[in-house]
Design a protein around this motif. Structure first.
Motif, PDB file in Angstrom:
ATOM      1  N   ASP A  14       0.532  -7.734  -5.474  1.00 34.78           N
ATOM      2  CA  ASP A  14      -0.723  -7.392  -5.066  1.00 34.78           C
ATOM      3  C   ASP A  14      -0.881  -6.168  -3.246  1.00 34.78           C
ATOM      4  N   LYS A  17      -0.216  -2.937  -4.512  1.00 38.57           N
ATOM      5  CA  LYS A  17      -1.338  -2.062  -4.620  1.00 38.57           C
ATOM      6  C   LYS A  17      -2.620  -1.727  -3.580  1.00 38.57           C
ATOM      7  N   ARG A  49      -3.354 -10.151   3.189  1.00 38.95           N
ATOM      8  CA  ARG A  49      -3.388 -10.165   1.656  1.00 38.95           C
ATOM      9  C   ARG A  49      -5.196 -10.896   2.013  1.00 38.95           C
ATOM     10  N   GLN A  53      -8.382  -7.865   0.948  1.00 43.64           N
ATOM     11  CA  GLN A  53      -8.965  -8.142  -0.067  1.00 43.64           C
ATOM     12  C   GLN A  53     -10.321  -7.842   0.026  1.00 43.64           C
TER      13      GLN A  53
END
Length: 134
Positions: A14, A17, A49, A53
Motif C-alpha cells: 500500500d 502504491k 499511511r 490516505q
C-alpha cells in the motif's frame, strides 16, 4: 538507512502504491515526500499511511480531474509562498494544463493577494468608524 522503508523493496504494497503516485504525478519522487517516506516510514509507518490516505482522498476524486486539482493546488501554494507550488504547476502541465491556464492561476493568486488587505483594511476601518458614531 537501516530499517528504512523508503527503499522501494522495503515498502509494504500500500505504501509502494502511494509512493508511486508521486512519480506518476511529477515524473519523480520530490524531495519532501521522499523524506517523509524515509523518516515516517521508519519511525511510524501507520502515521505515513494515514497522511497518504488523506492526500489520496483529497487529491484524487470524482469531483475534480487531476489537472484541475493541480491548478487549484498551484494557486493555493503560490499564495502561501510555498516552494511546492512549482511541483503542482508541473503536475498540472503533465495533466494537460496550458500555459494560459497556469498564468490565469498566477493572475488570480495576485489579485487575491492584493485584494485581501484592501478588503480587510476597509472592513476594519468601517467597523471603527461605526464604533465612533456620527
Amino acid at each position: 538507512m537501516r530499517g528504512c522503508v523508503s527503499d522501494k523493496e522495503d515498502l509494504p504494497d500500500d505504501l509502494k502504491k502511494f509512493r508511486d503516485s508521486y512519480v506518476a504525478l511529477f515524473g519523480s519522487l520530490p524531495q519532501l515526500p521522499a523524506a517523509r517516506f524515509a523518516f515516517s516510514g521508519e519511525v511510524d509507518p501507520q502515521a505515513l499511511r494515514l497522511v497518504e490516505q488523506l492526500r489520496a482522498h483529497a487529491f484524487y476524486s470524482d469531483v475534480f480531474d487531476v489537472k484541475t486539482t493541480n491548478l487549484i493546488l498551484f494557486g493555493m501554494l503560490l499564495v502561501e509562498h510555498h516552494p511546492a507550488a512549482q511541483m503542482h504547476a508541473l503536475a498540472a502541465r503533465r495533466a494537460g494544463a496550458s500555459w494560459q491556464e497556469l498564468h490565469k492561476v498566477v493572475e488570480l493568486a495576485s489579485a487575491t493577494g492584493a485584494l485581501a488587505p484592501a478588503n480587510q483594511g476597509s472592513a476594519l476601518l468601517q467597523a471603527l468608524r461605526e464604533k465612533e458614531g456620527p
